[in-house]
Design an enzyme around this catalytic site. Structure first.
Site: not given
Length: 273
Positions: A122, A191, A53-54
């Protein structure tokens, strides 16, 4: 220096990723958002390609990942899948597509899988989304978890700083990681957390732990491809290693094209019919 090119052309699966962890082979993972880049990344020997989604940031210019829609993620995922032969393709479920309730999450998950032909999904979160994770997995859809810094929760945290530095947040992350494994997740992304914490999670879990800004003692690494290729000139976080300076290379090439057109040097006689 020559890079690593795998001579193993078998499709990467969830089972192969677990086997890689068991034998100590690191897992490589990069984002891709389009057909051309996916072909290149897959051909270079990547194990996992993340349709992140980046894309909201690097493809659409948004400040956060929040604006990207389910339709847009499916569009990018379709494009990537068409370009991939070997790598596993994992698609981010976008903000708003699974946070409401588990049945809405399942419907979104099924739609992504049916329309994109991707291999897995994800989701960001732990205990708060565990019922949705279980429901999706029970439908036969592989799920990769995501803990630590969760960009979809940026408005809750207010900053992209390192997460789980205090004991309470670290213990919650460990609990969430175990919950995700117990729910059936085949891997988890961690992350921007302390390296020692990531190492502990990787040692306690049997599924692969993929890090981004989580140190080197995990089972694999993931980066945004525009970042590692040096296409985003001003983005230089501590965890990023730039393997090229494509911003400079591309700017130079484009400026030379502009110059050739302006000076009537392109096309020449050999470049005409």
């Amino acid at each position: 220096m020559a890079g690593y090119i795998s001579d193993d052309t078998r499709k990467v699966t969830t089972h192969r990723l677990v086997e890689m962890k068991q034998r100590g082979e690191r897992i490589s993972m990069l984002t891709s958002y389009d057909y051309t880049m996916a072909q290149i990344v897959d051909g270079a020997g990547m194990d996992v390609i993340l349709v992140g989604d980046s894309a909201s940031n690097v493809m659409a210019g948004n400040v956060t990942t929040l604006p990207i829609t389910l339709d847009q993620m499916i569009y990018h995922a379709k494009s990537v899948v068409r370009g991939v032969k070997r790598a596993m393709v994992v698609v981010d479920m976008p903000f708003g597509s699974y946070q409401g309730n588990e049945m809405e999450g399942l419907a979104s998950a099924i739609r992504i899988m049916k329309e994109s032909h991707a291999d897995a999904l994800k989701l960001e979160g732990g205990e708060e989304i565990i019922d949705t994770v279980k429901r999706i997995i029970s439908a036969g859809i592989p799920v990769m978890g995501h803990l630590g810094l969760m960009p979809q929760s940026i408005n809750k945290y207010g900053t992209y700083t390192v997460r789980a530095k205090d004991d309470s947040e670290a213990e919650k992350l460990i609990r969430d990681a175990h919950l995700l494994e117990e729910a059936g997740c085949f891997a988890i992304v961690l992350e921007k957390i302390p390296a020692t914490l990531a190492e502990r999670v990787a040692s306690e879990l049997t599924i692969p732990i993929i890090g981004i800004g989580a140190g080197g003692h995990v089972d694999g690494q993931v980066l945004v491809i525009q970042d590692m290729l040096g296409m985003n000139n001003g983005f230089r976080p501590r965890f990023l290693r730039r393997y090229a300076d494509l911003y400079t290379v591309m700017t130079d090439a484009i400026s030379r094209y502009v110059s050739d057109v302006k000076n009537c040097d392109f096309p020449n006689e050999k470049e005409q019919y």
